[in-house]
Design an enzyme around this catalytic site. Structure first.
Site, PDB file in Angstrom:
ATOM      1  N   ASP A   1      -3.433   2.303  -5.600  1.00 31.63           N
ATOM      2  CA  ASP A   1      -2.207   2.273  -4.633  1.00 31.63           C
ATOM      3  C   ASP A   1      -2.248   1.062  -3.938  1.00 31.63           C
ATOM      4  OD1 ASP A   1      -3.786   2.635  -2.247  1.00 31.63           O
ATOM      5  OD2 ASP A   1      -2.195   4.112  -1.880  1.00 31.63           O
ATOM      6  N   GLU A   2      -2.757  -0.006  -4.283  1.00 32.65           N
ATOM      7  CA  GLU A   2      -2.628  -1.321  -3.388  1.00 32.65           C
ATOM      8  C   GLU A   2      -2.539  -2.491  -4.109  1.00 32.65           C
ATOM      9  OE1 GLU A   2      -5.855  -2.800   0.009  1.00 32.65           O
ATOM     10  OE2 GLU A   2      -6.085  -0.585  -0.893  1.00 32.65           O
TER      11      GLU A   2
ATOM     12  N   ASP B   1       0.897  -1.094  -0.029  1.00 34.02           N
ATOM     13  CA  ASP B   1       0.064   0.024   0.194  1.00 34.02           C
ATOM     14  C   ASP B   1       1.146   1.480  -0.032  1.00 34.02           C
ATOM     15  OD1 ASP B   1      -3.069   0.657   1.264  1.00 34.02           O
ATOM     16  OD2 ASP B   1      -1.621   2.314   0.974  1.00 34.02           O
TER      17      ASP B   1
HETATM   18  N1  DCP Z   1      -8.600   8.342  -1.654  1.00 37.50           N
HETATM   19  C1  DCP Z   1      -9.517   9.423  -1.871  1.00 37.50           C
HETATM   20  N2  DCP Z   1     -10.477   9.605  -0.848  1.00 37.50           N
HETATM   21  C2  DCP Z   1     -10.455   8.718   0.140  1.00 37.50           C
HETATM   22  C3  DCP Z   1      -9.624   7.923   0.554  1.00 37.50           C
HETATM   23  C4  DCP Z   1      -8.579   7.698  -0.554  1.00 37.50           C
HETATM   24  O1  DCP Z   1      -9.466  10.126  -2.827  1.00 37.50           O
HETATM   25  N3  DCP Z   1     -11.602   8.986   1.082  1.00 37.50           N
HETATM   26  C5  DCP Z   1      -7.397   8.070  -2.612  1.00 37.50           C
HETATM   27  C6  DCP Z   1      -6.145   9.214  -2.294  1.00 37.50           C
HETATM   28  C7  DCP Z   1      -5.198   8.259  -1.665  1.00 37.50           C
HETATM   29  C8  DCP Z   1      -5.391   7.174  -2.441  1.00 37.50           C
HETATM   30  O2  DCP Z   1      -6.741   7.134  -2.709  1.00 37.50           O
HETATM   31  O3  DCP Z   1      -3.980   9.102  -1.896  1.00 37.50           O
HETATM   32  C9  DCP Z   1      -5.127   6.048  -1.425  1.00 37.50           C
HETATM   33  O4  DCP Z   1      -5.668   5.796  -0.440  1.00 37.50           O
HETATM   34  P1  DCP Z   1      -5.073   5.121   0.914  1.00 37.50           P
HETATM   35  O5  DCP Z   1      -6.271   4.907   1.616  1.00 37.50           O
HETATM   36  O6  DCP Z   1      -4.204   4.167   0.695  1.00 37.50           O
HETATM   37  O7  DCP Z   1      -4.638   6.413   1.267  1.00 37.50           O
HETATM   38  P2  DCP Z   1      -3.023   7.035   1.060  1.00 37.50           P
HETATM   39  O8  DCP Z   1      -2.283   6.218   0.367  1.00 37.50           O
HETATM   40  O9  DCP Z   1      -3.105   8.613   0.967  1.00 37.50           O
HETATM   41  O10 DCP Z   1      -2.375   6.985   2.515  1.00 37.50           O
HETATM   42  P3  DCP Z   1      -1.709   5.857   3.397  1.00 37.50           P
HETATM   43  O11 DCP Z   1      -0.456   6.051   3.764  1.00 37.50           O
HETATM   44  O12 DCP Z   1      -2.768   5.866   4.686  1.00 37.50           O
HETATM   45  O13 DCP Z   1      -2.120   4.704   2.684  1.00 37.50           O
HETATM   46 MG    MG Z   2      -2.037   4.106   0.503  1.00 41.09          MG
END
Ligand code: DCP
Ligand code: MG
Length: 418
Positions: free
Chosen positions: A134-135, A26
């Site tokens: 991203d996963e 992730d």
């Molecule tokens: N995303 C979004 N709205 C949300 C959650 C996520 O648009 N409510 C998008 C933005 C993030 C991406 O999806 O960058 C990936 O989601 P993640 O939950 O993996 O969050 P992040 O990668 O940003 O942070 P983390 O470091 O916690 O994984």
């Molecule tokens: Mg993420």
């Protein structure tokens, strides 16, 4: 259960069969990390990426926030207006005061970065299941082992996961958190355990132990509603869940209750299955910017060989051969040529890629890539080489050479499947 004696040797099959090696990857604050790629001055700063946000406005919601912005309490799904109350725009604060760097979502760019990450993951996995931008889950059982390194300090699987993390960081410039475990649900929880830039390994026989102290929300599949119901039953931690009466859980939550109980006990027999066949295979290489033609050619030849070998391993034929040339700072050019029929021919991948490259002679490049696409997986599809080999002569810019994209934004878009 697997860890009853607490001394199970890694690599020894557990009760559900041989211990598999599953990775969950992730990316860290992914959209913000992408913004930092093209604006390196944002590194170390509180970055907020807003969905439906326009520069200078107060509308929209937070898609993600960098960890520096999270320290102020800003989080995904929060209203931008609320985030702005917490952390005003950097342009609006006095010198020395804390401010946020707000950016609008640019999904095309994030997809292009994601495609680069996924190409590395695909290259490193026996099977890859992409879950979101991203996963992904990787089954790497055939690539590494649960055995310990010679000095006994860590497992080979941990070293392999570290290698993948380093490749992503070095080749793409963003960081990932990885969980390594004998099953998918434990790998998922492990990837979240030590974010950002984390690497958490849960060895076979220790999954239940790993889960035990975690709050029930950490078990994949338990949302706020189920968590509340479980708490009403006095179940606070994954350990409580694992020790609960299975039949009671089934009575209350049906089949899902059984599944959650099994997971908390370290059992999850799901298999990492790809979401469909790959659409292309590609390899890229980044290097210090150079205009040296022979260096470019050597790189492209090497990448062509690797891509053709990969397609060969997967039993894939390809009908389109393409290259990517990235010129500083972030201008992405892709060129591709379609053949009259699908083939599996490493020498042809190299010659077509080199011929497409001639268009960029004299240009400074910082990254090159080779891709084969329009894949088919049935050997009998192979066209007779004789019927069209003339079409791929050394002439570099013949009509069949299709520029599939131009620079910048459009180029990035085309990268989504590079
Ligand atoms: N995303 C979004 N709205 C949300 C959650 C996520 O648009 N409510 C998008 C933005 C993030 C991406 O999806 O960058 C990936 O989601 P993640 O939950 O993996 O969050 P992040 O990668 O940003 O942070 P983390 O470091 O916690 O994984
Ligand atoms: Mg993420």
């Amino acid at each position: 259960m697997a860890n009853r004696d607490g001394a199970r040797l890694p690599g020894v099959p557990d009760e559900d069969g041989p211990a598999r090696i599953i990775l969950h990857v992730d990316m860290d604050c992914f959209y913000a990390a992408c913004e930092r790629l093209r604006e390196p001055e944002l590194v170390g700063k509180p970055v907020i990426v807003g969905m439906g946000y326009e520069p200078g406005e107060t509308i929209g919601a937070v898609a993600t926030a960098s960890y520096e912005a999270r320290a102020f309490g800003i989080e995904s799904a929060q209203a931008i207006s609320k985030a702005l109350d917490t952390l005003p725009r950097i342009e609006a604060v006095a010198d020395g005061e804390a401010g946020g760097y707000y950016r609008s979502v640019d999904l095309d760019f994030y997809k292009s970065v994601s495609a680069e990450v996924k190409a590395i993951l695909r290259d490193c996995a026996d099977t890859l299941r992409e879950v979101s931008i991203d996963e992904a889950y990787l089954d790497v059982t055939e690539r590494t082992a649960w055995d310990k390194t010679a000095d006994g300090s860590r497992t080979l699987a941990e070293g392999y996961a570290r290698y993948i993390k380093q490749r992503i960081e070095r080749e793409v410039g963003v960081t990932a958190s990885i969980g390594v475990a004998p099953n998918m649900s434990a790998a998922k929880v492990a990837s979240d355990f030590d974010k950002p830039d984390g690497l958490t390994v849960v060895e076979p026989g220790t999954v239940r132990e790993f889960f035990a102290p975690l709050s029930i929300e950490a078990v994949h599949g338990i949302g706020p509603v189920t968590a509340r119901s479980l708490r009403d039953l006095g179940i606070e931690t994954a350990g409580d869940l694992a020790a609960a009466d299975r039949d009671d859980l089934v009575d209350q939550f049906g089949e899902r209750g059984r599944e959650l109980y099994e997971r908390a006990n370290g059992r999850d027999t799901r298999v990492v299955e790809p979401v469909g066949k790959p659409k292309s295979f590609s390899r890229e290489s980044a290097f210090p910017p150079t205009a040296d033609v022979s260096e470019h050619q050597t790189t492209v030849s090497r990448l062509a060989e690797a891509v053709a070998a990969r397609a060969d391993r997967e039993g894939a034929l390809y009908q389109t051969i393409g290259i990517k040339v990235v010129t500083p700072p972030f201008d992405v050019h892709t060129r591709a040529r379609s053949l009259p029929g699908p083939v599996q021919d490493p020498a042809l991948v190299e010659s077509v890629a080199l011929s497409l490259l001639t268009e960029f002679e004299g240009e400074t490049a910082r990254k090159l890539g080779v891709r084969v696409s329009k894949l088919s997986f049935a050997a009998e599809d192979q066209a007779s080489l004789d019927s069209w080999s003339g079409a791929t002569s050394s002439e570099p810019r013949e009509k069949s050479s299709q520029p599939v994209s131009e620079q910048s934004r459009e180029g990035q878009q085309s990268l989504t499947d590079f």
